[in-house]
Design a protein around this motif. Structure first.
Motif, PDB file in Angstrom:
ATOM      1  N   SER A  62       0.855  -1.185   0.000  1.00  8.18           N
ATOM      2  CA  SER A  62       0.000   0.000   0.000  1.00  8.18           C
ATOM      3  C   SER A  62       0.890   1.234   0.000  1.00  8.18           C
ATOM      4  O   SER A  62       2.129   1.126   0.019  1.00  8.18           O
ATOM      5  CB  SER A  62      -0.901   0.003   1.244  1.00  8.18           C
ATOM      6  OG  SER A  62      -0.128   0.210   2.415  1.00  8.18           O
ATOM      7  N   SER A  63       0.268   2.398  -0.034  1.00 10.62           N
ATOM      8  CA  SER A  63       1.038   3.622   0.143  1.00 10.62           C
ATOM      9  C   SER A  63       1.544   3.686   1.582  1.00 10.62           C
ATOM     10  O   SER A  63       0.989   3.029   2.475  1.00 10.62           O
ATOM     11  CB  SER A  63       0.175   4.845  -0.180  1.00 10.62           C
ATOM     12  OG  SER A  63      -0.963   4.873   0.663  1.00 10.62           O
ATOM     13  N   PHE A  64       2.579   4.464   1.815  1.00  9.38           N
ATOM     14  CA  PHE A  64       3.166   4.542   3.147  1.00  9.38           C
ATOM     15  C   PHE A  64       2.139   5.061   4.148  1.00  9.38           C
ATOM     16  O   PHE A  64       1.454   6.051   3.915  1.00  9.38           O
ATOM     17  CB  PHE A  64       4.382   5.471   3.134  1.00  9.38           C
ATOM     18  CG  PHE A  64       5.147   5.469   4.424  1.00  9.38           C
ATOM     19  CD1 PHE A  64       6.083   4.484   4.686  1.00  9.38           C
ATOM     20  CD2 PHE A  64       4.938   6.453   5.381  1.00  9.38           C
ATOM     21  CE1 PHE A  64       6.795   4.464   5.878  1.00  9.38           C
ATOM     22  CE2 PHE A  64       5.638   6.445   6.575  1.00  9.38           C
ATOM     23  CZ  PHE A  64       6.567   5.453   6.824  1.00  9.38           C
ATOM     24  N   HIS A  65       2.013   4.361   5.293  1.00  6.84           N
ATOM     25  CA  HIS A  65       1.019   4.746   6.286  1.00  6.84           C
ATOM     26  C   HIS A  65       1.527   4.396   7.690  1.00  6.84           C
ATOM     27  O   HIS A  65       2.494   3.639   7.845  1.00  6.84           O
ATOM     28  CB  HIS A  65      -0.322   4.033   6.028  1.00  6.84           C
ATOM     29  CG  HIS A  65      -0.236   2.541   6.115  1.00  6.84           C
ATOM     30  ND1 HIS A  65       0.340   1.758   5.128  1.00  6.84           N
ATOM     31  CD2 HIS A  65      -0.635   1.671   7.086  1.00  6.84           C
ATOM     32  CE1 HIS A  65       0.266   0.487   5.474  1.00  6.84           C
ATOM     33  NE2 HIS A  65      -0.303   0.406   6.664  1.00  6.84           N
ATOM     34  N   SER A 119      14.917   0.139  11.989  1.00  9.09           N
ATOM     35  CA  SER A 119      14.150   1.219  11.381  1.00  9.09           C
ATOM     36  C   SER A 119      13.856   0.926   9.913  1.00  9.09           C
ATOM     37  O   SER A 119      12.813   1.331   9.388  1.00  9.09           O
ATOM     38  CB  SER A 119      14.906   2.545  11.527  1.00  9.09           C
ATOM     39  OG  SER A 119      15.034   2.880  12.901  1.00  9.09           O
ATOM     40  N   THR A 120      14.766   0.214   9.247  1.00 10.12           N
ATOM     41  CA  THR A 120      14.498  -0.199   7.863  1.00 10.12           C
ATOM     42  C   THR A 120      13.316  -1.159   7.820  1.00 10.12           C
ATOM     43  O   THR A 120      12.446  -1.062   6.944  1.00 10.12           O
ATOM     44  CB  THR A 120      15.741  -0.863   7.259  1.00 10.12           C
ATOM     45  OG1 THR A 120      16.843   0.046   7.319  1.00 10.12           O
ATOM     46  CG2 THR A 120      15.487  -1.250   5.803  1.00 10.12           C
ATOM     47  N   VAL A 121      13.270  -2.087   8.781  1.00  9.65           N
ATOM     48  CA  VAL A 121      12.129  -3.003   8.871  1.00  9.65           C
ATOM     49  C   VAL A 121      10.844  -2.206   9.084  1.00  9.65           C
ATOM     50  O   VAL A 121       9.786  -2.534   8.525  1.00  9.65           O
ATOM     51  CB  VAL A 121      12.340  -4.015  10.010  1.00  9.65           C
ATOM     52  CG1 VAL A 121      11.102  -4.888  10.189  1.00  9.65           C
ATOM     53  CG2 VAL A 121      13.559  -4.877   9.746  1.00  9.65           C
ATOM     54  N   GLU A 122      10.935  -1.138   9.871  1.00  9.60           N
ATOM     55  CA  GLU A 122       9.765  -0.309  10.140  1.00  9.60           C
ATOM     56  C   GLU A 122       9.261   0.366   8.863  1.00  9.60           C
ATOM     57  O   GLU A 122       8.051   0.516   8.650  1.00  9.60           O
ATOM     58  CB  GLU A 122      10.112   0.740  11.195  1.00  9.60           C
ATOM     59  CG  GLU A 122       8.956   1.167  12.053  1.00  9.60           C
ATOM     60  CD  GLU A 122       8.326   0.001  12.795  1.00  9.60           C
ATOM     61  OE1 GLU A 122       7.077  -0.101  12.740  1.00  9.60           O
ATOM     62  OE2 GLU A 122       9.042  -0.796  13.406  1.00  9.60           O
ATOM     63  N   VAL A 123      10.175   0.775   7.996  1.00  9.74           N
ATOM     64  CA  VAL A 123       9.788   1.373   6.707  1.00  9.74           C
ATOM     65  C   VAL A 123       9.079   0.328   5.852  1.00  9.74           C
ATOM     66  O   VAL A 123       8.063   0.618   5.203  1.00  9.74           O
ATOM     67  CB  VAL A 123      11.016   1.941   5.981  1.00  9.74           C
ATOM     68  CG1 VAL A 123      10.658   2.374   4.562  1.00  9.74           C
ATOM     69  CG2 VAL A 123      11.587   3.124   6.760  1.00  9.74           C
ATOM     70  N   PHE A 124       9.603  -0.906   5.842  1.00  8.61           N
ATOM     71  CA  PHE A 124       8.918  -1.991   5.132  1.00  8.61           C
ATOM     72  C   PHE A 124       7.482  -2.135   5.639  1.00  8.61           C
ATOM     73  O   PHE A 124       6.542  -2.297   4.857  1.00  8.61           O
ATOM     74  CB  PHE A 124       9.662  -3.316   5.328  1.00  8.61           C
ATOM     75  CG  PHE A 124      10.937  -3.446   4.553  1.00  8.61           C
ATOM     76  CD1 PHE A 124      11.261  -2.570   3.540  1.00  8.61           C
ATOM     77  CD2 PHE A 124      11.833  -4.469   4.849  1.00  8.61           C
ATOM     78  CE1 PHE A 124      12.446  -2.691   2.830  1.00  8.61           C
ATOM     79  CE2 PHE A 124      13.020  -4.616   4.141  1.00  8.61           C
ATOM     80  CZ  PHE A 124      13.320  -3.716   3.134  1.00  8.61           C
ATOM     81  N   ASP A 125       7.318  -2.102   6.961  1.00  9.53           N
ATOM     82  CA  ASP A 125       5.978  -2.195   7.547  1.00  9.53           C
ATOM     83  C   ASP A 125       5.083  -1.072   7.055  1.00  9.53           C
ATOM     84  O   ASP A 125       3.876  -1.257   6.836  1.00  9.53           O
ATOM     85  CB  ASP A 125       6.069  -2.130   9.077  1.00  9.53           C
ATOM     86  CG  ASP A 125       6.438  -3.462   9.711  1.00  9.53           C
ATOM     87  OD1 ASP A 125       6.495  -4.470   8.979  1.00  9.53           O
ATOM     88  OD2 ASP A 125       6.676  -3.494  10.927  1.00  9.53           O
ATOM     89  N   GLY A 126       5.680   0.116   6.889  1.00 15.30           N
ATOM     90  CA  GLY A 126       4.904   1.279   6.466  1.00 15.30           C
ATOM     91  C   GLY A 126       4.295   1.138   5.092  1.00 15.30           C
ATOM     92  O   GLY A 126       3.271   1.758   4.790  1.00 15.30           O
ATOM     93  N   SER A 128       3.420  -1.882   3.859  1.00 14.76           N
ATOM     94  CA  SER A 128       2.688  -3.144   3.837  1.00 14.76           C
ATOM     95  C   SER A 128       1.277  -2.926   4.375  1.00 14.76           C
ATOM     96  O   SER A 128       1.087  -2.321   5.438  1.00 14.76           O
ATOM     97  CB  SER A 128       3.415  -4.190   4.687  1.00 14.76           C
ATOM     98  OG  SER A 128       2.719  -5.408   4.652  1.00 14.76           O
ATOM     99  N   LYS A 129       0.289  -3.421   3.638  1.00 16.96           N
ATOM    100  CA  LYS A 129      -1.106  -3.197   4.014  1.00 16.96           C
ATOM    101  C   LYS A 129      -1.458  -3.838   5.350  1.00 16.96           C
ATOM    102  O   LYS A 129      -2.300  -3.333   6.095  1.00 16.96           O
ATOM    103  CB  LYS A 129      -2.032  -3.749   2.907  1.00 16.96           C
ATOM    104  CG  LYS A 129      -3.483  -3.369   3.078  1.00 16.96           C
ATOM    105  CD  LYS A 129      -4.319  -3.825   1.877  1.00 16.96           C
ATOM    106  CE  LYS A 129      -4.459  -2.718   0.863  1.00 16.96           C
ATOM    107  NZ  LYS A 129      -5.439  -3.080  -0.194  1.00 16.96           N
ATOM    108  N   GLY A 130      -0.793  -4.945   5.692  1.00 18.43           N
ATOM    109  CA  GLY A 130      -1.118  -5.648   6.919  1.00 18.43           C
ATOM    110  C   GLY A 130      -0.521  -5.031   8.172  1.00 18.43           C
ATOM    111  O   GLY A 130      -0.907  -5.394   9.281  1.00 18.43           O
ATOM    112  N   TRP A 131       0.423  -4.104   8.012  1.00 15.40           N
ATOM    113  CA  TRP A 131       1.063  -3.474   9.162  1.00 15.40           C
ATOM    114  C   TRP A 131       1.096  -1.964   8.948  1.00 15.40           C
ATOM    115  O   TRP A 131       0.211  -1.432   8.302  1.00 15.40           O
ATOM    116  CB  TRP A 131       2.488  -4.026   9.355  1.00 15.40           C
ATOM    117  CG  TRP A 131       2.506  -5.486   9.613  1.00 15.40           C
ATOM    118  CD1 TRP A 131       2.214  -6.121  10.773  1.00 15.40           C
ATOM    119  CD2 TRP A 131       2.790  -6.525   8.656  1.00 15.40           C
ATOM    120  NE1 TRP A 131       2.316  -7.484  10.624  1.00 15.40           N
ATOM    121  CE2 TRP A 131       2.667  -7.760   9.336  1.00 15.40           C
ATOM    122  CE3 TRP A 131       3.150  -6.536   7.296  1.00 15.40           C
ATOM    123  CZ2 TRP A 131       2.895  -8.984   8.704  1.00 15.40           C
ATOM    124  CZ3 TRP A 131       3.375  -7.748   6.672  1.00 15.40           C
ATOM    125  CH2 TRP A 131       3.237  -8.954   7.375  1.00 15.40           C
ATOM    126  N   GLY A 132       2.075  -1.304   9.459  1.00 16.01           N
ATOM    127  CA  GLY A 132       2.220   0.134   9.293  1.00 16.01           C
ATOM    128  C   GLY A 132       3.425   0.621  10.071  1.00 16.01           C
ATOM    129  O   GLY A 132       3.941  -0.073  10.957  1.00 16.01           O
TER     130      GLY A 132
END
Length: 302
Positions: A62-65, A119-126, A128-132
């Motif tokens: 998804s878009s970053f969220h 923090s890179t993992v956190e950007v990946f989450d951002g 991803s539709k299932g996380w943020g």
């Protein structure tokens, strides 16, 4: 935290082994530092690429969220972020010091390694539709990194260690998808069994240097949680089968511990082993207080 944990463990093993190699040739500091920094960059690229394709590629993007997950797992996942950032930063520092880099640059270049990875993992989450992207996770990463860097700048040693321990629980059998299907999975997924510790070195914090008190003996303060069969709240059933209802409690512990790095030895193998063991809180008797108002004595707790 779960997504990053396995890649972080691999990184720690490689970093520790590499640190032993660089210690053999301190006369070639510049070459060693280049090797270390190149190794870290390669590990970063490889681990993040592997993590993306192993975990994120099959999930909708998804878009970053942003996502507020501060209520999950009674903050135990935040403790995991703090501990991982601290431990990886500690290893990053040790590796650069072993390569011969000066203290200050080793602190900032190596000490921030865990923060960068997580923090890179956190950007990946951002994306991803299932996380943020979670500001709570970033705050925990910052606290773990700051705890290492602050102590190293102030004391040039770690008087307060962050450690991890795990014990199996009954809860994983009700939600194996969420809490782990086997022991290895449970060590990173079942927050009911994870305890994060602040292991305080008694002699360096409270006593004079000339004291004969054992330099390796620590007192450990731990934080855990129990009764969780869901992230935010417990569920009533799984796959059509009812799940017993448990009271979700936070747990606080006081115990003893050992700082292996303060045990004198000239044996390189033992030094390497001690560095690895120092990630984990050793089993010792412990006293527990929990938010259910209970005081519990454990003859041996891990």
């Amino acid at each position: 935290m779960k997504k990053a944990f396995l890649s972080i463990l691999l990184i720690l093993c490689v970093l520790t082994a590499s640190a032993q190699d660089t210690l053999r040739d301190k006369s070639k500091v510049k070459r060693n530092v280049r090797i270390v920094l190149g190794t870290e960059a390669a590990l970063y690229a490889a681990s993040m690429t592997g993590l993306y394709f192993a975990w994120y590629a099959d999930y909708p993007q998804s878009s970053f969220h942003f996502y507020n997950d501060n209520g999950e797992w009674m903050l135990m996942d935040k403790g995991g972020h703090l501990a991982t950032a601290y431990i990886v930063g500690n290893y990053g520092y040790q590796l650069l010091r072993g390569a011969g880099l000066d203290e200050k640059r080793s602190i900032f270049y190596g000490g921030t390694l865990g923060f960068i990875f997580l923090s890179t993992v956190e950007v990946f989450d951002g994306f991803s539709k299932g996380w943020g992207f979670s500001w709570g996770d970033i705050a925990a990463n910052t606290l773990g990194t700051g705890l290492f860097i602050g102590q190293q700048l102030l004391w040039h040693e770690q008087r307060i260690l962050v450690k991890y321990s795990f014990h199996t629980t009954e809860f994983s059998k009700y939600r194996p998808d969420l809490l782990g299907e086997n022991f290895i999975q449970q060590t990173i997924k079942d927050y009911n069994g994870i305890t994060i510790w602040a292991s305080l070195n008694i002699k360096s914090l409270l006593l004079k240097k000339e004291s004969k008190f054992p330099a390796w003996l620590n007192i450990a303060l731990g934080c855990g949680a129990t009764g969780m069969t869901g992230a935010f709240e417990n569920v009533l059933e799984y796959n059509g089968k009812p799940i017993p209802q448990y009271e979700r409690k936070q747990q606080f512990y006081c115990s003893l511990d050992i700082d292996f790095t303060r045990i004198p030895t000239n044996n390189k193998f033992l030094k390497y082993t001690f560095k690895v063991l120092n990630i984990f809180k050793l089993p010792f008797p412990a006293i527990e207080y929990n938010t259910g108002g209970e005081w519990i004595w454990h003859w041996m707790f891990f």
